[in-house]
Write an enzyme that holds these catalytic residues in place. Structure first.
Site, PDB file in Angstrom:
ATOM      1  N   LYS A 193       7.257 -23.742 -23.738  1.00 47.23           N
ATOM      2  CA  LYS A 193       7.668 -22.353 -23.924  1.00 47.23           C
ATOM      3  C   LYS A 193       9.000 -22.203 -24.655  1.00 47.23           C
ATOM      4  CE  LYS A 193       5.066 -20.233 -20.151  1.00 47.23           C
ATOM      5  NZ  LYS A 193       5.113 -19.269 -19.038  1.00 47.23           N
ATOM      6  N   ASP A 220       5.330 -12.617 -19.811  1.00 54.25           N
ATOM      7  CA  ASP A 220       5.342 -12.990 -18.394  1.00 54.25           C
ATOM      8  C   ASP A 220       5.993 -11.927 -17.515  1.00 54.25           C
ATOM      9  OD1 ASP A 220       3.983 -15.422 -18.542  1.00 54.25           O
ATOM     10  OD2 ASP A 220       5.810 -16.566 -18.934  1.00 54.25           O
TER      11      ASP A 220
END
Length: 275
Positions: A66, A103
């Site tokens: 990420k 997220d």
């Protein structure tokens, strides 16, 4: 020509994302597919170059890429820049690759769906200080929740996160346990309890306030030891299925312009994990 999308990670075989996105493509009547791709850290740059060349419409990014993926993209949006992590990549009409992070917004959407009858009020405790904690803490603060508190086994990491957020306080895990009854929302963001591989709990939630919302972003198992203990204490517990589905739905929307049916998908993922 069939469009295609992907999820990159190491490991990746356990991902439920292909099930989710392929079902949404079918429901939307789109000629597209979604595949898992195992990418190790040392081959990430080559993998991104290959996806760019082969014309992938976009992809999701999971552990451990990420943050590492950012230098290989053309741009990151404000969400990914602030969270210093990317979980979604989409392609613009001129072929540029843009990194985003869904997220935190995915968690807030799942929370608001879970608490549709009554918004959570009072202080918020975030357990953990990694990428997931960062995204969730920023998104919660932007949505008006708080005041915010962060606790983490490594205090310096919690302090780094809190220093970037207005009015956020750091407390030790011991103090968090002692003061747990003060919090209207407790969010467990660490990997402790995932897939039964990491037994135990980051802290004991038995002192959680009755009717407080205690969330764990893990969705396999559906009920971690942390959630079970909180539930038995009288808290309302929420696992990570909703966050997983909503962050995926936000990515799907970036790729297609369509926000898919999340309630049906939450039921699907719950059955597959629980079955």
């Amino acid at each position: 020509m069939k469009s295609w999308y992907a999820v990159l990670g190491d490991p990746i075989a356990q991902s439920m994302s292909p099930v989710m996105h392929d079902q949404w493509f079918e429901e939307a009547g789109l000629h597209a597919t979604y595949i898992p791709i195992h990418v190790q850290a040392e081959t990430l740059e080559q993998a991104i170059a290959g996806l760019r060349t082969l014309g992938s419409g976009g992809w999701n990014v999971t552990v451990p890429h990420k943050q590492a993926i950012i230098p290989y993209l053309d741009e990151v949006d404000s969400s990914a820049e602030r969270m210093e992590a990317v979980n979604t990549v989409y392609r613009t009409e001129d072929g540029r690759l843009i990194g985003a992070n869904t997220d935190g917004r995915g968690f807030v959407k799942s929370l608001e769906e879970f608490t549709a009858q009554e918004r959570v009020t009072g202080p918020v405790l975030v357990i953990g200080a990694g990428g997931a904690a960062r995204g969730i803490a920023f998104a919660l603060q932007e949505a008006g929740y708080g005041p915010m508190y962060v606790t983490n086994r490594t205090v310096s990491k919690a302090e780094d996160l809190a220093s970037e957020m207005d009015g956020t306080q750091v407390i030790s895990t011991e103090e968090a346990e002692q003061r747990l009854g003060e919090f209207g929302l407790v969010v467990q963001t660490t990997s402790v309890g995932m897939n039964f591989a990491q037994a135990g709990m980051p802290l004991d939630p038995k002192a959680a306030a009755k009717n407080a919302v205690v969330a764990d972003i893990i969705y396999n198992p559906l009920e971690t030891a942390f959630l079970q203990t909180a539930r038995l204490a009288g808290a309302r517990t929420m696992n990570g299925v909703g966050m997983f589905v909503h962050q995926g739905a936000l990515a799907f929307e970036k790729w297609t312009g369509i926000y898919p049916d999340t309630k049906k998908m939450i039921d699907t993922i719950t059955m597959k994990v629980g079955g």
